[in-house]
Scaffold this active site. Structure first.
Site, mmCIF file in Angstrom:
data_model
loop_
_atom_site.group_PDB
_atom_site.id
_atom_site.type_symbol
_atom_site.label_atom_id
_atom_site.label_comp_id
_atom_site.label_asym_id
_atom_site.label_seq_id
_atom_site.Cartn_x
_atom_site.Cartn_y
_atom_site.Cartn_z
ATOM 1 N N LYS A 71 0.836 -1.205 0.000
ATOM 2 C CA LYS A 71 0.000 0.000 0.000
ATOM 3 C C LYS A 71 0.872 1.257 0.000
ATOM 4 O O LYS A 71 0.660 2.161 -0.796
ATOM 5 C CB LYS A 71 -0.944 -0.024 1.214
ATOM 6 C CG LYS A 71 -1.905 -1.220 1.169
ATOM 7 C CD LYS A 71 -2.921 -1.216 2.300
ATOM 8 C CE LYS A 71 -2.316 -1.513 3.646
ATOM 9 N NZ LYS A 71 -1.663 -2.832 3.749
ATOM 10 N N THR A 72 1.865 1.270 0.883
ATOM 11 C CA THR A 72 2.772 2.423 0.934
ATOM 12 C C THR A 72 3.512 2.557 -0.396
ATOM 13 O O THR A 72 3.697 3.658 -0.928
ATOM 14 C CB THR A 72 3.806 2.228 2.071
ATOM 15 O OG1 THR A 72 3.097 1.884 3.260
ATOM 16 C CG2 THR A 72 4.630 3.469 2.295
ATOM 17 N N ASP A 116 -1.124 6.281 6.445
ATOM 18 C CA ASP A 116 -1.219 4.862 6.751
ATOM 19 C C ASP A 116 -2.115 4.694 7.977
ATOM 20 O O ASP A 116 -2.243 5.626 8.776
ATOM 21 C CB ASP A 116 0.196 4.339 7.042
ATOM 22 C CG ASP A 116 0.299 2.841 6.839
ATOM 23 O OD1 ASP A 116 -0.701 2.216 6.399
ATOM 24 O OD2 ASP A 116 1.372 2.282 7.115
ATOM 25 N N THR A 165 -5.804 -1.515 7.133
ATOM 26 C CA THR A 165 -5.939 -2.972 7.174
ATOM 27 C C THR A 165 -7.349 -3.337 7.639
ATOM 28 O O THR A 165 -7.731 -4.492 7.603
ATOM 29 C CB THR A 165 -4.929 -3.552 8.184
ATOM 30 O OG1 THR A 165 -5.020 -2.789 9.397
ATOM 31 C CG2 THR A 165 -3.518 -3.459 7.647
ATOM 32 N N ARG A 224 6.469 -8.036 1.739
ATOM 33 C CA ARG A 224 7.359 -7.656 2.847
ATOM 34 C C ARG A 224 8.048 -8.903 3.406
ATOM 35 O O ARG A 224 9.235 -8.883 3.721
ATOM 36 C CB ARG A 224 6.575 -6.952 3.954
ATOM 37 C CG ARG A 224 7.433 -6.762 5.212
ATOM 38 C CD ARG A 224 6.785 -5.864 6.241
ATOM 39 N NE ARG A 224 6.638 -4.524 5.716
ATOM 40 C CZ ARG A 224 5.539 -3.795 5.837
ATOM 41 N NH1 ARG A 224 4.499 -4.275 6.485
ATOM 42 N NH2 ARG A 224 5.483 -2.593 5.319
HETATM 43 P P1 ADP Z 1 2.134 -1.960 3.180
HETATM 44 O O1 ADP Z 1 2.160 -0.460 3.091
HETATM 45 O O2 ADP Z 1 0.937 -2.550 2.500
HETATM 46 O O3 ADP Z 1 2.282 -2.482 4.591
HETATM 47 P P2 ADP Z 1 4.631 -1.749 1.731
HETATM 48 O O4 ADP Z 1 4.202 -0.914 0.584
HETATM 49 O O5 ADP Z 1 5.406 -1.078 2.820
HETATM 50 O O6 ADP Z 1 3.387 -2.514 2.361
HETATM 51 O O7 ADP Z 1 5.470 -2.979 1.119
HETATM 52 C C1 ADP Z 1 6.416 -3.696 1.884
HETATM 53 C C2 ADP Z 1 7.624 -4.037 1.036
HETATM 54 O O8 ADP Z 1 7.237 -5.009 0.062
HETATM 55 C C3 ADP Z 1 8.183 -2.857 0.240
HETATM 56 O O9 ADP Z 1 9.394 -2.445 0.765
HETATM 57 C C4 ADP Z 1 8.426 -3.361 -1.159
HETATM 58 O O10 ADP Z 1 9.807 -3.569 -1.352
HETATM 59 C C5 ADP Z 1 7.741 -4.694 -1.222
HETATM 60 N N1 ADP Z 1 6.624 -4.658 -2.183
HETATM 61 C C6 ADP Z 1 5.339 -4.377 -1.890
HETATM 62 N N2 ADP Z 1 4.555 -4.481 -2.969
HETATM 63 C C7 ADP Z 1 5.358 -4.842 -3.986
HETATM 64 C C8 ADP Z 1 5.126 -5.120 -5.378
HETATM 65 N N3 ADP Z 1 3.912 -5.065 -5.893
HETATM 66 N N4 ADP Z 1 6.186 -5.448 -6.144
HETATM 67 C C9 ADP Z 1 7.422 -5.537 -5.584
HETATM 68 N N5 ADP Z 1 7.697 -5.300 -4.284
HETATM 69 C C10 ADP Z 1 6.692 -4.960 -3.489
#
Ligand code: ADP
Length: 347
Positions: A71-72, A116, A165, A224
């Protein structure tokens, strides 16, 4: 920190502080680099292209789904593709109205503000956000009592990308102010294999297809976790092998970390084990399971349950959660014989 987060650091769904730098390095910067989530990406590509053609900002976006699914990352991609800045914060970090005012009034035109855990915004802050989202203005109240006056302050147009979430915990007025909703789901093994291969190449680690597939299989559908496992296996392969991340050494490394062949960690197994041992396999309410294993119901609901539901180890029923026959077998336990033979209730 809850016992859940503590014990299963390796599979913790939230990013540990020391991981921030590592995650930044591996984060895709464009739609082209972003693996998977095809529907969300296709739709956001259109929104971004249309906004760029009109020289406007993208509609406010709500992203929801379990932690670690990107998401981030997606918020950052939107900002990059719009050629603007990303300003990132989170619900719990914005404590007072003044904090939000400070952030909003400092945004440049078309910036992407990422919030977030938006479901954790306080009521007061949330209400300030309504006019900001709706017509890019904030209302200041000056003076008190009978002299109180409200001043309207115009903001530069921006895009709010919010992540949660727990979409069910958002208030209706907040939800209604988003124009775009995208649900992120767990990734397939094929997608995770692509992600881990890409990450290995960024880190300069050598990995073979067997190693990549094994890490992908044990990463519970989550980028992640795939990246975190890669880091652990890379260290292990360097110390106990010749540095190549191959199938056998990966299995060895992850077995030692307590990550089993389906990617479950000790906490997952303790959670399922408690339902089996104390509640006859369920149905049981999450609060009761949480009390049994001495953990928080909320973090279990957010971090443990979604993947177990996804792989069918856990089934949601009106009376509570039930462990499936497959989960019994995975835990090496005898499934109960039900009325229909073959586990009865268990499909
Ligand atoms: P969330 O915000 O949903 O908790 P993040 O965006 O922080 O998740 O993602 C966590 C890690 O996973 C990031 O550092 C990134 O490197 C990896 N990641 C997430 N989505 C992808 C994607 N679609 N393709 C490649 N790497 C991804």
């Amino acid at each position: 920190m809850s016992a859940a987060a503590d014990e299963s650091k390796i599979l913790s769904r939230a990013a540990a502080p020391e991981e921030a730098q590592f995650e930044r390095q591996l984060r895709p910067r464009s739609f082209a680099e972003y693996v998977g989530q095809e529907e969300a990406v296709a739709s956001l590509r259109v929104s971004v292209a249309a906004a760029r053609q009109r020289a406007e900002c993208v509609d406010h976006v709500l992203l929801y789904g379990p932690p670690g699914l990107g998401k981030t990352t997606l918020a950052g991609v939107i900002a990059n593709e719009m050629a603007t800045n990303l300003v990132a914060t989170s619900g719990p970090a914005i404590e007072r109205g003044a904090d939000l005012m400070g952030i909003l009034t400092n945004l440049s035109e078309k910036d992407v503000l990422f919030i977030d855990e938006v479901h954790r915004l306080s009521r007061v802050v949330e209400e300030l956000l309504y006019p900001a989202m709706e017509d890019f203005s904030v209302n200041f109240v000056i003076d008190r009592g009978m002299h109180a006056r409200t001043l309207k302050y115009a903001l530069r147009p921006f895009t709010l990308v919010a992540a949660t979430t727990r979409p069910g915990m958002l208030s209706a007025p907040l939800r209604e102010r988003f124009g775009i909703f995208q649900h992120l789901d767990f990734y397939s093994e094929g997608e995770l294999t692509r992600i881990v291969t890409r990450s290995a190449s960024i880190l300069g680690a050598s990995i073979d297809p067997g190693g990549a597939a094994e890490i992908a299989r044990r990463a519970r559908g989550t980028p992640r976790i795939v990246n975190r496992l890669l880091r652990r296996v890379r260290d292990y392969a360097q110390v106990h092998g010749d540095g190549l991340i191959a199938g056998a050494i990966t299995r060895d490394a992850l077995d030692r970390e307590g990550v089993d062949a389906r990617g479950l960690d000790r906490l997952d197994r303790r959670f399922l084990g408690a339902i089996v041992d104390h509640y006859g396999g369920g149905p049981v309410g999450i609060e009761a399971v949480a009390a049994t294993i001495n953990d928080e119901a909320e973090s279990l609901a957010e971090m443990v349950e979604p993947y177990l539901l996804k792989i069918g180890f856990l089934v949601r029923t009106p009376a509570g959660r039930r462990v499936s026959r497959e989960a019994y077998l995975h835990l090496g336990k005898q499934p109960p014989a039900g009325p229909g033979g073959q586990g009865g209730l268990f499909q």
